[in-house]
Design a protein around this motif. Structure first.
Motif, short mmCIF file in Angstrom:
data_model
loop_
_atom_site.label_atom_id
_atom_site.label_comp_id
_atom_site.label_asym_id
_atom_site.label_seq_id
_atom_site.Cartn_x
_atom_site.Cartn_y
_atom_site.Cartn_z
N LEU A 185 1.07 -1.08 -0.04
CA LEU A 185 -0.03 0.30 0.05
C LEU A 185 0.83 1.57 -0.40
O LEU A 185 0.55 2.17 -1.05
N PHE A 203 -6.16 3.30 -7.96
CA PHE A 203 -5.16 3.39 -7.33
C PHE A 203 -5.99 2.13 -5.69
O PHE A 203 -5.61 1.30 -5.37
N ALA A 204 -7.03 3.22 -5.94
CA ALA A 204 -8.10 3.05 -4.73
C ALA A 204 -8.52 1.78 -5.16
O ALA A 204 -9.33 0.75 -3.78
N LEU A 205 -9.00 1.06 -6.41
CA LEU A 205 -9.33 0.00 -7.06
C LEU A 205 -8.85 -1.14 -6.47
O LEU A 205 -9.09 -2.84 -5.86
N VAL A 257 -6.27 -0.55 -2.20
CA VAL A 257 -7.37 -0.08 -1.27
C VAL A 257 -8.79 -0.88 -0.90
O VAL A 257 -9.35 -1.07 0.46
N ALA A 258 -9.69 -1.22 -1.71
CA ALA A 258 -11.10 -1.57 -1.66
C ALA A 258 -10.73 -3.13 -0.75
O ALA A 258 -9.54 -3.84 -1.41
N ARG A 259 -11.38 -3.25 -0.27
CA ARG A 259 -11.84 -4.44 0.39
C ARG A 259 -12.77 -5.58 0.07
O ARG A 259 -13.02 -6.81 0.48
N SER A 281 -14.79 -5.81 2.98
CA SER A 281 -15.19 -4.64 4.44
C SER A 281 -15.71 -4.24 3.25
O SER A 281 -15.35 -3.08 2.33
N THR A 284 -14.68 -0.92 1.24
CA THR A 284 -14.27 -0.53 -0.28
C THR A 284 -15.48 0.10 -0.74
O THR A 284 -14.66 1.61 -1.88
N ALA A 339 -13.47 3.92 0.29
CA ALA A 339 -12.13 3.97 -1.33
C ALA A 339 -12.73 4.69 -2.59
O ALA A 339 -12.48 5.00 -2.93
#
Lengths: 195, 97
Positions: A61, A188-190, A193-195, B39, B43, B46
């Motif tokens: 990250l 980057f976010a997808l 970071v996305a969970r 989560s 998501t 983000a």
């Protein structure tokens, strides 16, 4: 009955499209194409959360954050380039464009190092669904960045030669570079970071 | 000495960088004792933060705030379309999982 129309204010008169309108068509089309792919990625991710999480854990990250700040800084630099060119401060504008290109190259170097690390660890385009999306999105984005470097090269060439200077071309090229930046912000976010 | 427009660009860069750093908090809060867990809130958070950044880039760096109202509205509509497309597909995927 006749109606009187108020004359446009000075602010309204000054409003104009930054760069060539054709570039904005490209920006909007590119955004939709990428969004379609992001939608496909999120659809599959939501169905296979555990498998995606397991592979995603191999991403760093912090490296993604550094990549993002490098590109955001390059966007800030090209925005300053546009303002300096508009004000006739051409040496400063050329310097800003060169800084933008250098940051673009730094981003690319970081990406290549990251890809090499994953491939060495056995995470390739075909090793799992997450890494298929990861390599597809990051490589397609890198191709856009390479085109962006050519575009910034055009800006430097234009600004360095008084006979070639054209503010609309500078703004058009900057618009393309910002598009490369905001597409990365989403990627980057997808991916990281996305969970 | 920074001009007013340069100060504004700098402020935009600071805000964009701060939002980027906020992803560390999302990442940390979505972990279960260091183990990443699925989560929905992380998501969605983000995606929403990324779209806020896209809008700031468009308004400030791409100078859309000085553009004709049509382009302002079109780019805002695009951000909403991107949000609907991504979040819609994410929740559709969860629904059929």
């Amino acid at each position: 009955m006749t109606t009187t129309q108020a004359p446009p204010t000075e602010a309204a008169k000054a409003r104009r499209v930054p760069g060539q309108p054709d570039m904005w068509v490209l920006v909007l089309v590119e955004s939709l194409i990428f969004t379609s792919y992001f939608g496909v990625y999120l659809f599959y991710r939501a169905q296979h959360e555990a498998a995606f999480l397991q592979e995603q854990a191999h991403l760093d990250l912090w490296l993604g954050i550094v990549d993002t700040i490098v590109l955001l800084t390059s966007s800030w630099s090209v925005a300053r380039c546009v303002q300096n060119a508009r004000a006739g401060r051409y040496p400063a504008a050329v310097r800003d464009a060169c800084v933008t290109a250098a940051l673009g190259l730094l981003f690319l170097a970081l990406k290549i190092a990251e890809w090499a690390g994953h491939i060495t660890a056995g995470h390739t385009l075909t090793s799992g669904e997450f890494f298929t999306h990861y390599f597809f999105l990051t490589v397609i984005h890198a191709v856009h960045l390479l085109i962006g470097l050519v575009v910034v090269g055009i800006v430097v060439r234009q600004l360095a030669d008084p006979r070639r200077r054209d503010q609309q071309v500078v703004e058009t090229c900057a618009t393309y570079w910002h598009t490369v930046d905001f597409l990365w912000v989403l990627i980057f976010a997808l991916l990281y970071v996305a969970r | 000495m920074l001009s007013a427009s340069n100060k504004r660009l700098f402020a935009a860069w600071i805000v964009l960088s701060a939002i980027t750093a906020a992803y560390l908090w999302i990442d940390h809060s979505a972990d279960d004792h260091g183990t990443p867990v699925a989560s929905t809130s992380a998501t969605v958070g983000a995606i929403v933060l990324a779209l806020v950044k896209v809008r700031i880039i468009m308004r400030e760096f791409m100078e859309v705030r000085h553009a004709p109202r049509l382009l302002c509205r079109l780019t805002d509509l695009w951000v909403v379309l991107m949000a609907a497309g991504m979040l819609g597909m994410y929740f559709a995927g969860k629904a059929v999982a």
